[in-house]
Design a protein around this motif. Structure first.
Motif, PDB file in Angstrom:
ATOM      1  N   GLN A 184       0.843  -1.194   0.000  1.00  0.00           N
ATOM      2  CA  GLN A 184       0.000   0.000   0.000  1.00  0.00           C
ATOM      3  C   GLN A 184       0.881   1.248   0.000  1.00  0.00           C
ATOM      4  N   SER A 185       0.246   2.392  -0.188  1.00  0.00           N
ATOM      5  CA  SER A 185       0.978   3.653  -0.151  1.00  0.00           C
ATOM      6  C   SER A 185       0.604   4.427   1.102  1.00  0.00           C
ATOM      7  N   VAL A 186       1.486   5.343   1.494  1.00  0.00           N
ATOM      8  CA  VAL A 186       1.260   6.146   2.701  1.00  0.00           C
ATOM      9  C   VAL A 186       1.967   7.485   2.524  1.00  0.00           C
ATOM     10  N   ALA A 187       1.419   8.508   3.175  1.00  0.00           N
ATOM     11  CA  ALA A 187       2.030   9.837   3.122  1.00  0.00           C
ATOM     12  C   ALA A 187       2.085  10.435   4.514  1.00  0.00           C
ATOM     13  N   PHE A 188       3.173  11.121   4.774  1.00  0.00           N
ATOM     14  CA  PHE A 188       3.362  11.809   6.048  1.00  0.00           C
ATOM     15  C   PHE A 188       3.508  13.306   5.767  1.00  0.00           C
ATOM     16  N   TRP A 189       3.034  14.089   6.699  1.00  0.00           N
ATOM     17  CA  TRP A 189       3.059  15.539   6.535  1.00  0.00           C
ATOM     18  C   TRP A 189       3.850  16.191   7.640  1.00  0.00           C
ATOM     19  N   CYS A 190       4.559  17.263   7.301  1.00  0.00           N
ATOM     20  CA  CYS A 190       5.352  17.988   8.275  1.00  0.00           C
ATOM     21  C   CYS A 190       5.207  19.489   8.056  1.00  0.00           C
ATOM     22  N   ASN A 191       4.957  20.208   9.140  1.00  0.00           N
ATOM     23  CA  ASN A 191       4.924  21.669   9.097  1.00  0.00           C
ATOM     24  C   ASN A 191       6.047  22.172   9.995  1.00  0.00           C
TER      25      ASN A 191
END
Lengths: 114, 115
Positions: A17-24
């Motif tokens: 599967q695919s996954v995404a992580f976010w950073c601010n």
């Protein structure tokens, strides 16, 4: 001052599967890092941005990992397709500049690939 | 290539006592920084102390001090008057002052402060 924000805190996905992580990052910080921390090991740099340009992605598995930093601010790290060995904590950090000043870290995203 | 070695996977210390965590590194660079970062169970890495390689004087931050031996490439962290809140993973890190300025971390030492 607000710290480095990351989301999600936890993610469980199946292999392939695919996954995404976010950073601010912290406002005004030019340098942004993504680190991978496998259980029992120290953080390993995946990619480093200076503003919106990449300065080091030598250890990023480019066949499955990608990252971007939009307008030199927020950043996303994507894995597609995920493998079991990608299970780790993904840490985002930012620093004012690329000069040895303190890096501030987020709380990370714990990824489990089953 | 630079490497950072922490040879103590786990350590424990009684509250109010002193403990020293070891770190050695390998580099041919002359200009660099060394860091100790703390990672509590919350996972957020926090800077404990930083040492510039060109400075002979050892850095200190309240109860935390380092013993920097440049010729021996050794950088140990001393925690005095240990507190329960010091329980965490401690990572030694190296940054050369050239190129990408990236952190290279050791494998960490898990410190437990006992009441």
């Amino acid at each position: 001052e607000a710290g480095v924000a990351q989301s999600p805190r936890y993610k469980i996905i199946e292999k392939r599967q695919s996954v995404a992580f976010w950073c601010n990052p912290i406002s005004g910080h030019a340098t942004l890092y993504w680190y991978q921390q496998i259980l029992g090991q120290g953080p390993k740099l995946l990619i480093q941005f200076q503003n919106n340009g990449v300065v080091d992605d030598s250890q990023l598995p480019k066949d499955r990992f990608s990252a971007e930093r939009l307008k030199g601010v927020d950043s996303t790290l994507k894995i597609q397709p995920a493998k079991l060995e990608d299970s780790a904590v993904y840490l985002c950090a930012s620093s004012l500049d690329r000069d040895g000043t303190e890096a501030f870290f987020g709380q990370g995203t714990r990824l489990t690939v089953v | 290539a630079q490497t950072v070695t922490q040879s103590q996977p786990e350590m424990s210390v009684q509250e109010a006592e002193t403990v020293t965590l070891s770190c050695t590194y390998d580099t041919s660079e002359n200009n660099y920084y060394l860091f100790w970062y703390k990672q509590p169970p919350s996972r957020q890495m926090i800077l404990v102390i930083r040492q510039e390689a060109y400075k002979q004087q050892n850095a200190t931050e309240n109860r935390f001090s380092v013993n920097f031996q440049k010729a021996a490439k050794s950088f140990s962290l001393k925690i005095s008057d240990s507190q329960l809140g010091d329980t965490a993973m401690y990572f030694c890190a190296f940054m050369k002052l050239a190129g990408t300025y990236k952190y290279i971390f050791g494998t960490g030492t898990r410190l437990k402060v006992l009441a």
